[in-house]
Design an enzyme around this catalytic site. Structure first.
Site, PDB file in Angstrom:
ATOM      1  N   GLU A 415       0.820  -1.213   0.000  1.00 57.61           N
ATOM      2  CA  GLU A 415       0.000   0.000   0.000  1.00 57.61           C
ATOM      3  C   GLU A 415       0.857   1.267   0.000  1.00 57.61           C
ATOM      4  O   GLU A 415       0.432   2.304  -0.517  1.00 57.61           O
ATOM      5  CB  GLU A 415      -0.926   0.009   1.229  1.00 57.61           C
ATOM      6  CG  GLU A 415      -1.988  -1.085   1.251  1.00 57.61           C
ATOM      7  CD  GLU A 415      -3.091  -0.847   0.233  1.00 57.61           C
ATOM      8  OE1 GLU A 415      -3.251   0.311  -0.223  1.00 57.61           O
ATOM      9  OE2 GLU A 415      -3.795  -1.812  -0.129  1.00 57.61           O
ATOM     10  N   GLU A 424      -2.138   9.025  -0.998  1.00 59.36           N
ATOM     11  CA  GLU A 424      -2.519   8.465  -2.284  1.00 59.36           C
ATOM     12  C   GLU A 424      -2.021   9.386  -3.400  1.00 59.36           C
ATOM     13  O   GLU A 424      -2.225  10.600  -3.350  1.00 59.36           O
ATOM     14  CB  GLU A 424      -4.044   8.317  -2.340  1.00 59.36           C
ATOM     15  CG  GLU A 424      -4.537   7.434  -3.460  1.00 59.36           C
ATOM     16  CD  GLU A 424      -6.026   7.161  -3.352  1.00 59.36           C
ATOM     17  OE1 GLU A 424      -6.572   6.494  -4.245  1.00 59.36           O
ATOM     18  OE2 GLU A 424      -6.654   7.622  -2.363  1.00 59.36           O
ATOM     19  N   ASN A 447     -14.570   6.159   7.858  1.00 56.16           N
ATOM     20  CA  ASN A 447     -13.417   5.460   8.413  1.00 56.16           C
ATOM     21  C   ASN A 447     -12.504   6.403   9.195  1.00 56.16           C
ATOM     22  O   ASN A 447     -11.923   6.020  10.218  1.00 56.16           O
ATOM     23  CB  ASN A 447     -12.622   4.775   7.301  1.00 56.16           C
ATOM     24  CG  ASN A 447     -13.291   3.503   6.811  1.00 56.16           C
ATOM     25  OD1 ASN A 447     -13.999   2.839   7.568  1.00 56.16           O
ATOM     26  ND2 ASN A 447     -13.083   3.164   5.550  1.00 56.16           N
TER      27      ASN A 447
END
Length: 544
Positions: A415, A424, A447
């Site tokens: 990741e 990201e 989240n």
């Protein structure tokens, strides 16, 4: 056992929980007479269950023990005695099989029985236990010392470590104490070379303990609201305030972890925890109450300890970062709350104490192992701060083996491209400002909110989501939290099926064989990491 009798010395002490404790000495006699003696504890018609017949190999003639005697409230109250017996028997069994002495931080129990009812004579329960009261003092007495005798907070790491060792032993044997607090922790002080002092702790007073039978749907003895209001877990509080939901609420070993957090807070505050209410909580009338027959701690004198569901303790007295983090984790709601074994083996607060105890953590990963696991996959060597933040975050993941830690790290390397990116690169528009951040690429506002509440009890990560990427500790904490909350319990993960972890994290893109190239890359990372963490164990790639 015939011919062995227990004889009393001139010691007797009464406790507020209704027990009378006698100091007794086991002596061997050839007759069955009880003259000059206190009580015969085997093959005696006065007793019903004969549990005293099973403790011959665990006690020594000539040694001193404690005998706890508790009369029933009614002459025919067999239910009360049987409930107490069922709560202590698993503890006795656990000590009988504890051949390596790992239960040094728990008061030992050897036998239990209760008398046959007789006219006008109340039924009495007798418990034979290790003698502690003459050589140990309650931890609450020790921390209350002032002036030159005041205990330094640097010792609290060792105290916490020893309590965790005791709790881990109990929980491994599915025993729940239900009343962890400084009053129920006994301490012995010993002078050592160079005029240093060492302290040895034992968890004691198991009168409210319960056995957690994982195979039984009827754990009635667990679901009794007992203990002190200032130390009882959120789930115990919900049970007592009639806010219980059988479908989701459980009284299990994690209830002791919550009480341990309150106990550590009590050490730093040097008095029982105080509870803070919001205005909304103050309007609730569902105050925490005890079971009707439990008159614990002079209930009416402790009204300040009563609290509503959702109240938070005042932890402002703790000025050590590691201790503060430890307490916060203990006070997390279930199931985010870490287990006693996880805290014992992973948390930095007890790391120094762990080295002194000489008991290496089964699930901990050393700095060298962590570095090698990253390097062997072709990525740059991680920094010391990355390892330290990783170690701090691990208890949030509820990891149960080094293999599971390897599964976690393999996914993290994928990741984050080898721990190099915490944001990201090309975020999707639908995420808004809550795009992927941290080592697990946390996404979606919901989240962020769940992670923030679980880790910090507020919405700081919602208000400032960049913290997840900018702060090393937060990046690892959120990654470990996500694993513990989402991945750890996913079918197949506990069995070591690495593909199951991929599916739990990224099922839409890689699960069920949708992107074999990416899935294969994660598997290769995992193979190399497992060879470092668990040499010789074959990886299981199925589950995706």
């Amino acid at each position: 056992m015939a011919g062995k009798y227990l004889y009393a010395t001139n010691f007797e002490q009464k406790f507020s929980n209704g027990f009378t404790v006698y100091q007794i000495k086991l002596e061997e006699r050839a007759t069955t007479t009880q003259e000059n003696g206190f009580l015969q504890l085997s093959h005696n018609d006065d007793f019903e269950n004969g549990e005293f017949d099973n403790f011959e190999e665990n006690i020594e003639v000539g040694c001193t023990y404690e005998l706890l005697a508790k009369p029933a409230k009614r002459t025919d109250s067999k239910t009360e005695m049987e409930q107490l017996r069922l709560s202590i028997l698993p503890l006795i069994t656990a000590f009988t099989t504890d051949m390596d002495g790992t239960s040094i931080n728990v008061q030992r129990y050897y036998g239990i029985d209760y008398t046959v009812p007789k006219a006008g004579i109340p039924r009495i329960c007798y418990i034979l236990a290790e003698n502690c009261e003459d050589c140990l003092q309650p931890l609450s007495t020790l921390i209350a010392l002032t002036g030159c005798q005041k205990i330094d907070t640097s010792l609290f790491r060792s105290f916490t470590k020893q309590m965790l060792l005791g709790l881990t032993f109990l929980h491994n044997n599915r025993i729940i104490h239900k009343d962890i607090r400084c009053d129920n922790v006994l301490v012995r002080q010993q002078e050592c070379p160079l005029k240093k002092k060492e302290y040895f702790l034992k968890l004691a007073h198991f009168e409210k303990a319960a056995f957690h039978d994982l195979n039984s749907k009827d754990n009635k003895i667990l679901n009794i609201a007992e203990g002190s209001s200032r130390f009882a877990s959120t789930e115990m509080q919900k049970l007592a305030s009639f806010d219980w939901d059988d479908s989701i609420d459980v009284i299990g070993t994690l209830t002791d972890v919550f009480s341990l957090g309150c106990t550590v807070l009590e050490m730093y505050q040097r008095s029982p925890p105080n509870w803070i209410y919001t205005e909304k909580e103050r309007q609730k009338e569902s105050l925490f109450v005890f079971a009707p027959e439990n008159k614990f701690d002079d209930f009416l004198a402790n009204l300040r300890g009563l609290r509503n569901v959702g109240a938070n303790p005042d932890i402002s007295c703790i000025n050590e970062k590691d201790a503060l983090d430890f307490v916060r984790r203990c006070l997390l709601p279930r199931p985010e709350r870490p287990s006693s074994s996880s805290l014992n083996e992973m948390h930095v607060f007890t790391k120094e104490a762990s080295a002194k105890q000489g008991s290496p953590a089964r699930y901990q990963v050393s700095k060298d192992e962590f570095r090698l696991a990253v390097i062997v996959n072709g990525f740059p060597q991680p920094t010391d701060s990355q390892y330290e933040s990783f170690a701090k975050g691990v208890p949030y993941g509820h990891f149960t083996s080094r293999r599971e830690l390897g599964m976690f790290l393999a996914n993290i390397l994928h990741e984050s491209a080898g721990l190099r990116y915490r944001k990201e690169i090309s975020p999707q528009p639908e995420y808004g400002k809550y795009y992927g951040r941290g080592y697990m690429q946390l996404t979606w506002e919901d989240n962020y909110r769940k992670a923030s509440q679980a880790l910090y009890h507020d919405d700081r990560l919602v208000e400032n989501p960049d913290q997840v990427a900018d702060d090393e500790d937060v990046a690892w904490a959120t990654a470990c939290w996500y694993w513990g909350a989402v991945v750890h319990s996913y079918p197949g993960v506990a069995e070591g099926k690495f593909g199951a972890s991929i599916r739990a994290i990224n099922s839409e893109e890689e699960g069920m064989g949708r992107n074999e190239v990416k899935s294969r890359a994660r598997n290769e990372y995992y193979k190399r990491i497992l060879a470092v963490f668990v040499p010789g164990e074959a990886p299981v790639e199925s589950g995706s």
